[in-house]
Write a protein that holds these residues in place. Structure first.
Motif, PDB file in Angstrom:
ATOM      1  N   LEU A   1       0.830  -1.203   0.000  1.00  0.00           N
ATOM      2  CA  LEU A   1       0.000   0.000   0.000  1.00  0.00           C
ATOM      3  C   LEU A   1       0.866   1.255   0.000  1.00  0.00           C
ATOM      4  CD1 LEU A   1      -2.691  -1.075   2.629  1.00  0.00           C
ATOM      5  CD2 LEU A   1      -2.906  -1.054   0.144  1.00  0.00           C
ATOM      6  N   PRO A   2       0.312   2.344  -0.495  1.00  0.00           N
ATOM      7  CA  PRO A   2       1.060   3.610  -0.443  1.00  0.00           C
ATOM      8  C   PRO A   2       1.187   4.077   0.996  1.00  0.00           C
ATOM      9  CG  PRO A   2      -1.174   3.990  -1.205  1.00  0.00           C
ATOM     10  CD  PRO A   2      -0.990   2.502  -1.160  1.00  0.00           C
ATOM     11  N   PRO A   3       2.179   4.903   1.299  1.00  0.00           N
ATOM     12  CA  PRO A   3       2.352   5.378   2.682  1.00  0.00           C
ATOM     13  C   PRO A   3       1.180   6.223   3.167  1.00  0.00           C
ATOM     14  CG  PRO A   3       3.826   6.534   1.167  1.00  0.00           C
ATOM     15  CD  PRO A   3       3.244   5.399   0.409  1.00  0.00           C
ATOM     16  N   ARG A   4       0.442   6.859   2.261  1.00  0.00           N
ATOM     17  CA  ARG A   4      -0.719   7.668   2.639  1.00  0.00           C
ATOM     18  C   ARG A   4      -1.842   7.395   1.640  1.00  0.00           C
ATOM     19  NH1 ARG A   4      -2.405  13.307   1.897  1.00  0.00           N
ATOM     20  NH2 ARG A   4      -3.572  13.990   3.758  1.00  0.00           N
ATOM     21  N   TYR A   5      -3.021   7.084   2.167  1.00  0.00           N
ATOM     22  CA  TYR A   5      -4.139   6.768   1.274  1.00  0.00           C
ATOM     23  C   TYR A   5      -5.463   7.106   1.947  1.00  0.00           C
ATOM     24  CZ  TYR A   5      -4.515   2.546   4.183  1.00  0.00           C
ATOM     25  OH  TYR A   5      -4.641   1.682   5.250  1.00  0.00           O
ATOM     26  N   TRP A   6      -6.469   7.342   1.104  1.00  0.00           N
ATOM     27  CA  TRP A   6      -7.851   7.423   1.546  1.00  0.00           C
ATOM     28  C   TRP A   6      -8.499   6.066   1.314  1.00  0.00           C
ATOM     29  CZ3 TRP A   6      -9.152  12.725  -1.164  1.00  0.00           C
ATOM     30  CH2 TRP A   6      -8.729  13.775  -0.329  1.00  0.00           C
ATOM     31  N   LEU A   7      -9.524   5.766   2.114  1.00  0.00           N
ATOM     32  CA  LEU A   7     -10.118   4.437   2.113  1.00  0.00           C
ATOM     33  C   LEU A   7     -11.623   4.510   1.841  1.00  0.00           C
ATOM     34  CD1 LEU A   7      -9.636   1.354   2.784  1.00  0.00           C
ATOM     35  CD2 LEU A   7     -10.244   1.918   5.149  1.00  0.00           C
ATOM     36  N   LEU A   8     -12.123   3.526   1.107  1.00  0.00           N
ATOM     37  CA  LEU A   8     -13.560   3.342   0.912  1.00  0.00           C
ATOM     38  C   LEU A   8     -13.847   1.846   1.033  1.00  0.00           C
ATOM     39  CD1 LEU A   8     -15.830   5.044  -1.688  1.00  0.00           C
ATOM     40  CD2 LEU A   8     -15.991   2.583  -1.347  1.00  0.00           C
ATOM     41  N   VAL A   9     -14.869   1.487   1.826  1.00  0.00           N
ATOM     42  CA  VAL A   9     -15.178   0.080   2.089  1.00  0.00           C
ATOM     43  C   VAL A   9     -16.525  -0.279   1.477  1.00  0.00           C
ATOM     44  CG1 VAL A   9     -15.595  -1.652   3.877  1.00  0.00           C
ATOM     45  CG2 VAL A   9     -13.815   0.087   4.212  1.00  0.00           C
ATOM     46  N   GLY A  10     -16.526  -1.235   0.535  1.00  0.00           N
ATOM     47  CA  GLY A  10     -17.758  -1.688  -0.105  1.00  0.00           C
ATOM     48  C   GLY A  10     -17.969  -1.022  -1.448  1.00  0.00           C
TER      49      GLY A  10
END
Length: 367
Positions: free
Chosen positions: A197-206
């Motif tokens: 994974l990148p060191p900084r990321y935004w997340l979305l689940v589903g």
């Protein structure tokens, strides 16, 4: 009080959000004094579920339990007599419908857990239009019957309660809110090194359901990222197959499937922010899960997300793309609005103790 619990969703999809609430309900009921609990479901012949629950003599595949003809066979041909034989005082259906058809056992009370009404108010994925029409008609009839025949309708949010009353005004006096239980994470967060994974990321689940509004968010994210290198990469828990083809190969976007609870724990903890862009949401489990580990969130306004999210958390219209782009640019390098501890404290209102206390109030009301 002898309580019967509809256990069919557990057989169909044991890890789903609805099944997790069935487990929570079952565990909470077992802590209440004076409660004897019995499970009712249908299962394949020879399946071990038959040792743990009351099942009809006939069986069917786990993937076929919720097909209309199998539901009718269970709810009309098996359930009424089984509930009488087991002397059930209160029967709880756990998936928006599923109460026994007449004749109702004398003296028995019933509850339907109505998670949301999107089965009948929105379009869903089906193989073809005919199948979609059959399911939507069947679901409408089943939900309508459950709402009108139940002694109580429990919903996980005030939003779902209001929608229930809007569609079924005569049920107004028996609708109650039982917020979902969110356990938090018991397992330690996994090592995600192998996921690269990148060191900084935004997340979305589903990503699967249309109402999750994922393409809308991805489009805004793509535009924001083209305007500022500070906008993080985007990690989706789910599949890219539910996105428009042009979005699946965008630089900086990736999807993860087969994610374990320990990995999900780590994904939440390491995310710079969780985004929830749903235009229709009955509760919003990922939001509380993210908050429970101290991760900031940003949510679409207009549904249950408004009530389960801290007032200070950013909100956005689920239809205004340009406004969302501007919000993403603003949040890409903004200091978080709350402390991690404040977010964890907010999530505590959905913990097992809070759930048991509310459930005890609702059960007492039915005695």
């Amino acid at each position: 009080m002898r309580v019967g619990l509809d256990y069919r969703t557990v057989g169909t999809s044991p890890q789903s959000g609805i099944s997790r609430q069935v487990y929570a309900l079952e565990a909470a009921l077992r802590t209440l004094p004076g409660i004897e609990l019995e499970r009712f479901t249908v299962a394949p012949l020879g399946d071990e579920t038959r040792l743990q629950a009351h099942c009809p003599a006939w069986g069917c595949a786990k993937t076929a339990m919720h097909q209309p003809h199998n539901r009718l066979r269970f709810e009309a041909g098996f359930l009424p007599q089984a509930l009488r034989e087991k002397r059930i005082d209160l029967y709880i259906s756990t998936f928006n419908m599923g109460l026994p058809l007449p004749p109702k056992p004398k003296g028995m009370r019933s509850v339907v857990l109505l998670h949301d009404l999107f089965q009948i108010t929105l379009n869903n994925y089906h193989a073809n239009r005919l199948k979609a029409l059959i399911y939507k008609t069947s679901d409408r009839l089943s939900i309508s019957y459950a709402v009108h025949s139940a002694d109580r309708v429990w919903t996980p949010s005030q939003y779902s309660a209001d929608e229930t009353v809007r569609l079924f005004p005569k049920a107004a006096g028996k609708v109650r809110v039982l917020p979902n239980q969110v356990d938090g994470f018991i397992e330690l967060a996994a090592d995600l090194t192998a996921r690269q994974l990148p060191p900084r990321y935004w997340l979305l689940v589903g990503t699967r359901e249309l109402r999750k509004n994922v393409p809308f968010l991805v489009e805004a994210w793509q535009q924001a990222r083209s305007l500022s290198p500070a906008v993080p990469e985007l990690v989706l828990v789910g599949s890219l197959d539910h996105l428009p083809e042009a979005q699946r190969s965008l630089p900086g976007i990736r999807a993860l499937s087969g994610v374990s609870d320990a990995e999900l724990h780590a994904l939440y903890r390491q995310a710079a922010r969780l985004w929830q862009p749903s235009y229709a949401e009955g509760f919003g489990l990922p939001v509380i899960e993210a908050l429970s580990v101290g991760t900031p969130v940003a949510v679409a306004s207009g549904t249950s997300l408004d009530e389960i999210t801290p007032p200070s958390a950013p909100r956005f219209s689920p239809t205004d793309g340009p406004a969302l782009v501007q919000l993403m640019l603003a949040l890409s390098d903004q200091v978080d609005e709350d402390s991690p501890e404040q977010r964890r404290l907010w999530a505590q209102r959905y913990n097992p103790l809070a759930y048991r206390q509310r459930l005890a109030e609702l059960i007492e009301e039915l005695k």
